[in-house]
Design an enzyme around this catalytic site. Sequence first.
Site, PDB file in Angstrom:
ATOM      1  CG  ASP A 124      -0.193   0.036   2.544  1.00  0.00           C
ATOM      2  OD1 ASP A 124       1.045  -0.084   2.554  1.00  0.00           O
ATOM      3  OD2 ASP A 124      -0.853   0.170   3.599  1.00  0.00           O
ATOM      4  CG  HIS A 125       3.483   2.521   3.019  1.00  0.00           C
ATOM      5  ND1 HIS A 125       2.336   1.987   3.552  1.00  0.00           N
ATOM      6  CD2 HIS A 125       3.990   3.336   3.981  1.00  0.00           C
ATOM      7  CE1 HIS A 125       2.158   2.455   4.779  1.00  0.00           C
ATOM      8  NE2 HIS A 125       3.144   3.279   5.061  1.00  0.00           N
ATOM      9  CG  ASP A 189       2.026   2.083   9.428  1.00  0.00           C
ATOM     10  OD1 ASP A 189       2.549   2.375   8.336  1.00  0.00           O
ATOM     11  OD2 ASP A 189       1.262   2.850  10.036  1.00  0.00           O
ATOM     12  NE  ARG A 472       2.223  10.556  12.500  1.00  0.00           N
ATOM     13  CZ  ARG A 472       2.504   9.301  12.824  1.00  0.00           C
ATOM     14  NH1 ARG A 472       3.240   8.564  12.022  1.00  0.00           N
ATOM     15  NH2 ARG A 472       2.052   8.784  13.945  1.00  0.00           N
ATOM     16  CB  SER A 679       6.207   6.709  10.886  1.00  0.00           C
ATOM     17  OG  SER A 679       5.385   7.583  10.162  1.00  0.00           O
ATOM     18  NE  ARG A 681       9.084   6.676   8.023  1.00  0.00           N
ATOM     19  CZ  ARG A 681       8.595   7.883   7.774  1.00  0.00           C
ATOM     20  NH1 ARG A 681       9.391   8.927   7.746  1.00  0.00           N
ATOM     21  NH2 ARG A 681       7.312   8.060   7.563  1.00  0.00           N
TER      22      ARG A 681
END
Length: 796
Positions: A124-125, A189, A472, A679, A681
Amino acid sequence: MSVLLRRQASRVLVARRYLATYASLQEKDCTSITPPYHALQEKLALVRKLLDNRPLTLAEKILYSHLADPEKTISSGGLKRGETYLLLHPQRVAMQDASAQMALLQFMSAGLSRCAVPVSIHCDHLIQASDGAHADLENAIVSNKEVFDFLESAAKKYGIEFWKPGSGIIHQIVLENYAAPGMLMLGTDSHTPNASGLGMLAIGVGGADAVDAMTGTPWELKAPKVVGIKLTGDLSGWATTKDLILYLTGKLTVKGGTGRILEYFGPGVFKQSCTGLATISNMGAEVGATTSTFPYTPNMRAYLHATGRAPVAHAADQAAANGFLASDEGAEYDEVIEIDLSKVEPTINGPFTPDLATPLSKFASFIKENEWSDELSAGLIGSCTNSSYEDMTRVANLAQQARSAGLKMQVPFLCTPGSEQIRATVERDRITELLEETGATVLANACGPCIGQWKREDKKGEENAILTSFNRNFRSRNDGNVKTMNFLASPTIVTAMSYAGKLSFNPMTDSLTTPSGELFRFLPPAGKDLPSAGFTPGDESYYPKPMPEPQPGTEVVIKPDSQRLEVLRPFESHFGPHNPRGLELPPLKVLMRVRGKCTTDHISAAGKWLKYKGHITNISENLLITAINDEGGDMNVAFDTDHGASQSEKDTIPGVAKRFKARGQPWALVVDENYGEGSAREHAALQPRFYGCGMIVARSFARIHETNLKKQGVLPLWFTDTADYSKIGSGDIVETIGLEGLLNGDHSSAIRLKVTKLSGEAFEIPTKHTMSTDQLNWLRAGSALNYIRSKLQEAD
């Protein structure tokens, strides 16, 4: 295969979604998604006995019923929220395509043949929004083929469910297919808590944490404090659950939920749709909360039935009847916040931070006071936060009102469906057609502009304002333009204001002039939480086979010369023979002192860098490139006091970090409040470690990022006195004192830092740490993965 043939093949794949084939959902095989309620309740009964039968919150029930060893956890000093480290066995892991790359590369190095728990990957990213759903998806399949092939081959080898590009956003798909009341799951995520809208605990983590669950290693979490949020009354008019969480985000701020679970209770919870609760829990990430949760409600039951999971609903009904899916009477919270929903009004948050909350009634004045332009440049709805059927029908109601009045959108209006199931259902119900008639562009079922995957051609370098229903809104996050102000709102407020094209427009009180010259005012929008005709799955070719068996003979596809994928080599321990200080960190040179807000977007930007998520060397070129150096106030500038004759004293931050790595000089960072906000991340921890960072000293850390640093073998320390932040600067040498005691088992040992200035002046400052026994083992081994690998080898 030639580029032409690949494009033709992808056109065939993409075109399938436009075939008008609608079918109602069939009941799913729920074997792997139904929590083992009987076993969980048995374990909880043991925990209750050990805790002298004190009343428990719902969050505690779910966490403690997933403990790996309750007796060991509780017998070693009780169980204290905010203090005790819990070793847990999550039931499921979900990964999106950007973060899955590094997580899989780490999992592969563990040497296992299959995952210990069910795992899913969601593409999806990596789909950039530009020309609309059809073209954007086609382009993504071609341009990201290498990554998608890697992910699909790894999924096949290890028995992972692979959701193809076009299937939708990870969080919407998890809510529709995997979430279940009482479950504990991890996701790579930060907005994984979206699934908590179904009465579970879904927690966002880094890839290394996901590897814990995937390898069957107990996952460690400091027992969060629990904030009780009592909801009374009911939302009315224009107010939505998005407005509730926008208001609460303003109240708690971006770090107010750190180390806490937000547990909602009270009669107001039972009046909200399941997807509305998911919106609330989704944005709990913006206050730093570990996750959110809600008691099991009839609306959750209805959503489970509507999405083909009746067996889960039946099992949850029984568990709820046994008292498992709600807090106990008399359960104590660390804090209680009471909100009367009837008093919640539409709220708009921003710009540049999600916790700057302004009531809609005061927003026009807010814009005027800041002397910003009244012009709205774009409206964007959808995303993982607000793309439910309920959201889309409320928006469609406004679009119908506007169409009847002859009104059109005054600005570009982009709509992102959350999943193929949502896309197909709203298309069947002619919502898509209605939105497109009034000027909307429907994008692919993917994250798109929400995460920076927006190929925006206008307003480059210009100050402008957009309204979005996203979660965000940090600088540059959506379109790469530092001057774009992203204001967060509900989908209905975004839609209504897009018809006006003005930030000062208040649809609750203001009117628009129709083409015939009449005044028109919107009525409060109405929607449906579930489709009357049921959901339709859409193009099922995007969907995986449930519970696939591993195919160990599958070759995982990584090209030797790839610029997007790179085999991850284990990090060396800080305490090898090269370190003259034994079990203290080697002398570390301070790379820089970072000023102010430094999110994971600052540390490891997304956008165009997403393509390098599987290549640690290439993506590390973006290390801290938008961070501000407190010594001088410049962005992406670092100083090298030991530079060679051919080098300058100043360079980019990654440039100086690479110099340090080339010299074999380990280094440290000094950072400000809530470092690593945003995030989940893990690249924001991997990249400094890759370049040789051994320690980061902060005024405070965001939860996920602090854990990610620990996982990669970076020591995170907190200033005991936050004023000491300004005492350490670029080029200083810092040395730990007391770490050896901790590593040798003396848990009372405090860590001090000896700081040697460039002038030769030396002094010590005290620090605090949050390292557990296991986390100290990770640090000693060089990373959590090194430690896991060694334990697995011992077991063999």
